[in-house]
Design a protein around this motif. Structure first.
Motif, mmCIF file in Angstrom:
data_model
loop_
_atom_site.group_PDB
_atom_site.id
_atom_site.type_symbol
_atom_site.label_atom_id
_atom_site.label_comp_id
_atom_site.label_asym_id
_atom_site.label_seq_id
_atom_site.Cartn_x
_atom_site.Cartn_y
_atom_site.Cartn_z
ATOM 1 N N VAL A 126 5.638 -8.662 -6.399
ATOM 2 C CA VAL A 126 5.528 -7.297 -6.970
ATOM 3 C C VAL A 126 6.438 -6.852 -7.888
ATOM 4 O O VAL A 126 7.737 -6.677 -7.288
ATOM 5 N N LYS A 127 6.407 -6.268 -8.971
ATOM 6 C CA LYS A 127 7.172 -5.859 -9.790
ATOM 7 C C LYS A 127 7.029 -4.128 -10.340
ATOM 8 O O LYS A 127 5.834 -3.988 -10.542
ATOM 9 N N GLU A 178 0.913 -1.240 0.056
ATOM 10 C CA GLU A 178 0.085 0.161 -0.089
ATOM 11 C C GLU A 178 0.755 1.349 -0.096
ATOM 12 O O GLU A 178 1.257 1.590 1.098
ATOM 13 N N LEU A 179 0.954 1.776 -1.097
ATOM 14 C CA LEU A 179 1.898 2.967 -1.300
ATOM 15 C C LEU A 179 1.161 4.248 -0.558
ATOM 16 O O LEU A 179 1.539 5.116 -0.107
ATOM 17 N N GLY A 180 -0.418 4.111 -0.843
ATOM 18 C CA GLY A 180 -1.067 5.317 -0.181
ATOM 19 C C GLY A 180 -2.241 4.532 0.468
ATOM 20 O O GLY A 180 -2.584 3.624 0.123
ATOM 21 N N THR A 181 -2.571 5.251 1.721
ATOM 22 C CA THR A 181 -3.617 4.767 2.661
ATOM 23 C C THR A 181 -4.844 5.715 2.577
ATOM 24 O O THR A 181 -4.744 6.678 1.564
ATOM 25 N N GLY A 182 -5.940 5.323 2.756
ATOM 26 C CA GLY A 182 -7.274 6.053 2.690
ATOM 27 C C GLY A 182 -8.308 5.306 2.445
ATOM 28 O O GLY A 182 -8.215 3.989 2.409
ATOM 29 N N TYR A 239 -3.969 3.151 -2.468
ATOM 30 C CA TYR A 239 -2.993 3.157 -3.798
ATOM 31 C C TYR A 239 -2.013 1.928 -3.590
ATOM 32 O O TYR A 239 -1.123 2.132 -2.987
ATOM 33 N N THR A 240 -2.477 0.823 -4.139
ATOM 34 C CA THR A 240 -1.701 -0.500 -3.736
ATOM 35 C C THR A 240 -0.957 -0.891 -5.237
ATOM 36 O O THR A 240 -1.591 -1.218 -6.155
ATOM 37 N N MET A 241 0.425 -1.496 -4.760
ATOM 38 C CA MET A 241 1.084 -1.953 -5.888
ATOM 39 C C MET A 241 0.622 -3.590 -5.784
ATOM 40 O O MET A 241 0.741 -4.204 -4.592
#
Length: 266
Positions: free
Chosen positions: A168-169, A150-154, A158-160
Motif C-alpha cells: 500500500v503506497k 479500510e480507512l472508512g467503514t460502512g 473507503y479502502t487504500m
C-alpha cells in the motif's frame, strides 16, 4: 592644521567615491561568474551566479534532500485478508523524503555599502514530496492488487488498495512550481575570490495533498487524493492518519534557511 584636515577629508571622500565607482564597474552584465555550494532546509545545493548590474544578480541551481527514511509501526486492526488473522496486525510504515528542485532566483541589493539583498524567483521540480509504503507485507497473496487498508467503514468502504506486490503506497504532493521570496546577505558574485551567503525565505508550494490508490463507491480503484472526511475507521491509528492529513493540508509554505560558500570562477 585646519587646511590639512580639510584636504585629508576631501581626499578620503574622493577615494571612497572612486572605490565605489570601481565596484560598480566591476559588476557589469554577466561579466563575472561564481559557483556556490549550499546546505539548508532546501537540501544540498549547487548554484551558478552572475551579476546583471551592481544592484541586481541572477542565480540558477539545483537543490536536493537525501532520501532520509522514517519508519513507524502502526496497528491496522484485524481483517480476514491479513497474513496473521485473527491476531492484530502490526505494520511498519516507511516514509522517505523525495525533494529535488531546480531554482532560478533574482537578487536586488538596495544599498551601496551593504550586501543585504531581497530575493525573488521560483523553485520547480518534483511534486511528490514524501513517499510512504509498508515495510513488511501484511496481506495474503490472494488480496494483492484488490484489497488493502479500510480507512472508512460502512456499506461502501473507503479502502487504500494494494499494488500487485501487496504494498500500500501513498504520496504527499505539492505544486511542482514553487514561487520564492526571501532576504539574505552576501554577494551572489563575491568581490574577492571567496564569499559567504545567507538566505532566509519561503517557498509557496500550494496546499499539500495526500494521494493513494483508493476504491470508490462502485469498487473501482484509482490513484486519487485522500478525503480526510471519509476516514471514519474508529481505530486510533486510522484516526492518527486522519489528523496527519489535516496537518499536512495546512502547510502551504515551506521555510528556506540556507548557508552558501561562493567562489569566483570567472
Amino acid at each position: 592644521m585646519k587646511k590639512l584636515l580639510l584636504i585629508c577629508a576631501l581626499a578620503t571622500c574622493g577615494l571612497s567615491q572612486t572605490y565605489a565607482q570601481l565596484d560598480e564597474d566591476d559588476y557589469g552584465f554577466f561579466n563575472h561568474v561564481a559557483l556556490g555550494v549550499s546546505a539548508g532546509t532546501d537540501g544540498i545545493g549547487i548554484q551558478v551566479a552572475a551579476p546583471l548590474t551592481y544592484h541586481f544578480a541572477v542565480r540558477a541551481g539545483y537543490n536536493f534532500l537525501p532520501n532520509i527514511k522514517y519508519k513507524k509501526g502502526v496497528n491496522v486492526g484485524t481483517d480476514v485478508d491479513f497474513v496473521d488473522y485473527p491476531n492484530k496486525q502490526n505494520v511498519d510504515i516507511e516514509g522517505k523524503l523525495n525533494m529535488g528542485d531546480f531554482n532560478l532566483l533574482f537578487d536586488y541589493y538596495p544599498f551601496q555599502t551593504s550586501t543585504f539583498r531581497i530575493t525573488a524567483g521560483a523553485y520547480f521540480g518534483k511534486e511528490k514530496f514524501v513517499e510512504a509504503t509498508n515495510a513488511n507485507v501484511f496481506l495474503k497473496q490472494s488480496a494483492w492488487g484488490n484489497k488493502g487498508l479500510e480507512l472508512g467503514t460502512g456499506a461502501a468502504p473507503y479502502t487504500m488498495v494494494s499494488d500487485a506486490q501487496g504494498n500500500v503506497k501513498a504520496n504527499v504532493k505539492v505544486n511542482s512550481f514553487k514561487p520564492y521570496i526571501g532576504i539574505g546577505f552576501g554577494r551572489a558574485v563575491p568581490k574577492h575570490n571567496i564569499g559567504m551567503q545567507f538566505d532566509l525565505g519561503v517557498q509557496f508550494w500550494g496546499k499539500p495533498e495526500v494521494w493513494t490508490t483508493i476504491n470508490d463507491e462502485w469498487g473501482v480503484s484509482k490513484y486519487q487524493k485522500v478525503d480526510k472526511d471519509r476516514i471514519t475507521n474508529p481505530d486510533k491509528d486510522y484516526q492518527d492518519v486522519k489528523d496527519a492529513v489535516k496537518l499536512i493540508e495546512k502547510l502551504s509554505v515551506y521555510p528556506v534557511l540556507s548557508f552558501r560558500l561562493v567562489g569566483r570562477i570567472l
